[in-house]
Design an enzyme around this catalytic site. Structure first.
Site, PDB file in Angstrom:
ATOM      1  N   ASP A  35       0.857  -1.186   0.000  1.00 47.14           N
ATOM      2  CA  ASP A  35       0.000   0.000   0.000  1.00 47.14           C
ATOM      3  C   ASP A  35       0.895   1.239   0.000  1.00 47.14           C
ATOM      4  O   ASP A  35       1.885   1.301   0.719  1.00 47.14           O
ATOM      5  CB  ASP A  35      -0.924  -0.008   1.218  1.00 47.14           C
ATOM      6  N   ILE A  36       0.543   2.228  -0.795  1.00 44.30           N
ATOM      7  CA  ILE A  36       1.359   3.435  -0.932  1.00 44.30           C
ATOM      8  C   ILE A  36       1.354   4.260   0.363  1.00 44.30           C
ATOM      9  O   ILE A  36       2.256   5.066   0.597  1.00 44.30           O
ATOM     10  CB  ILE A  36       0.828   4.279  -2.126  1.00 44.30           C
ATOM     11  N   ASN A  97     -12.829  -3.348   1.839  1.00 39.15           N
ATOM     12  CA  ASN A  97     -13.918  -2.379   1.818  1.00 39.15           C
ATOM     13  C   ASN A  97     -14.728  -2.577   0.545  1.00 39.15           C
ATOM     14  O   ASN A  97     -14.168  -2.732  -0.542  1.00 39.15           O
ATOM     15  CB  ASN A  97     -13.348  -0.955   1.882  1.00 39.15           C
ATOM     16  N   GLU A 105     -12.212   3.415  -1.520  1.00 41.32           N
ATOM     17  CA  GLU A 105     -11.692   4.511  -2.357  1.00 41.32           C
ATOM     18  C   GLU A 105     -11.429   4.053  -3.790  1.00 41.32           C
ATOM     19  O   GLU A 105     -11.671   4.795  -4.730  1.00 41.32           O
ATOM     20  CB  GLU A 105     -10.362   5.026  -1.795  1.00 41.32           C
ATOM     21  N   VAL A 106     -10.872   2.862  -3.923  1.00 47.71           N
ATOM     22  CA  VAL A 106     -10.493   2.386  -5.261  1.00 47.71           C
ATOM     23  C   VAL A 106     -11.479   1.295  -5.682  1.00 47.71           C
ATOM     24  O   VAL A 106     -11.579   0.245  -5.023  1.00 47.71           O
ATOM     25  CB  VAL A 106      -9.054   1.827  -5.252  1.00 47.71           C
ATOM     26  N   HIS A 110      -9.942  -5.249  -3.596  1.00 48.33           N
ATOM     27  CA  HIS A 110      -8.622  -5.446  -2.977  1.00 48.33           C
ATOM     28  C   HIS A 110      -8.806  -5.857  -1.536  1.00 48.33           C
ATOM     29  O   HIS A 110      -9.752  -5.437  -0.869  1.00 48.33           O
ATOM     30  CB  HIS A 110      -7.767  -4.185  -3.065  1.00 48.33           C
ATOM     31  N   HIS A 112      -6.778  -5.712   2.032  1.00 47.32           N
ATOM     32  CA  HIS A 112      -5.649  -5.170   2.784  1.00 47.32           C
ATOM     33  C   HIS A 112      -5.154  -6.276   3.713  1.00 47.32           C
ATOM     34  O   HIS A 112      -5.953  -6.848   4.472  1.00 47.32           O
ATOM     35  CB  HIS A 112      -6.080  -3.997   3.670  1.00 47.32           C
TER      36      HIS A 112
END
Ligand code: AMP
Length: 124
Positions: A35-36, A97, A105-106, A110, A112
């Protein structure tokens, strides 16, 4: 309800190589990268390569092979990152999420993978 998929989302761009990433794991149907903006000492994102917006979309539309590959990818990342108890680690949390209430958000599925330290309460 059918799901739309916006192929201009940032993870779709990563999959197409338009945005750089540093994969830590790749399989036929899945990719994992840091994760960025890491929220814990270890914070890896695992995504399917297919165009799925969220968990529900994936379960509805992905093949059994893609689904198995994705779940194995998550476990493989936890093992590789030294988090799995079965492999000498101290555990980890997975979060995905899905949709507005989750503050996703994206809009590309995905998971995490968080660990390397005590992750804390389930929700903030
Ligand atoms: P979510 O809120 O569950 O949709 O999480 C999206 C996650 O993507 C956030 O934790 C971001 O820090 C992460 N993220 C956004 N852009 C990138 C990127 N280019 N590379 C890696 N992670 C990213």
């Amino acid at each position: 309800m059918p799901y739309d998929y916006d192929d201009q989302n940032i993870f779709a761009k990563i999959l197409r190589g338009e945005i750089p990433s540093t994969p830590v794991y790749e399989s036929e149907h899945s990719l994992a990268f840091p994760d960025i903006s890491p929220q814990k000492k270890t914070h890896i994102l695992v995504i399917p390569k297919g165009p799925y917006r969220c968990f529900d979309h994936f379960v509805q539309a992905a093949s059994a092979e893609e689904q198995l590959d994705f779940f194995k990818a998550v476990a493989e990342v936890a093992k590789q990152q030294g988090l799995s108890e079965a492999h000498g680690g101290n555990g980890y949390r997975i979060i995905s999420n899905s949709g507005p209430d989750s503050l996703q958000e994206v809009p590309h599925l995905h998971v995490h993978v968080l660990g390397g330290e005590v992750v804390g309460p389930l929700t903030a």
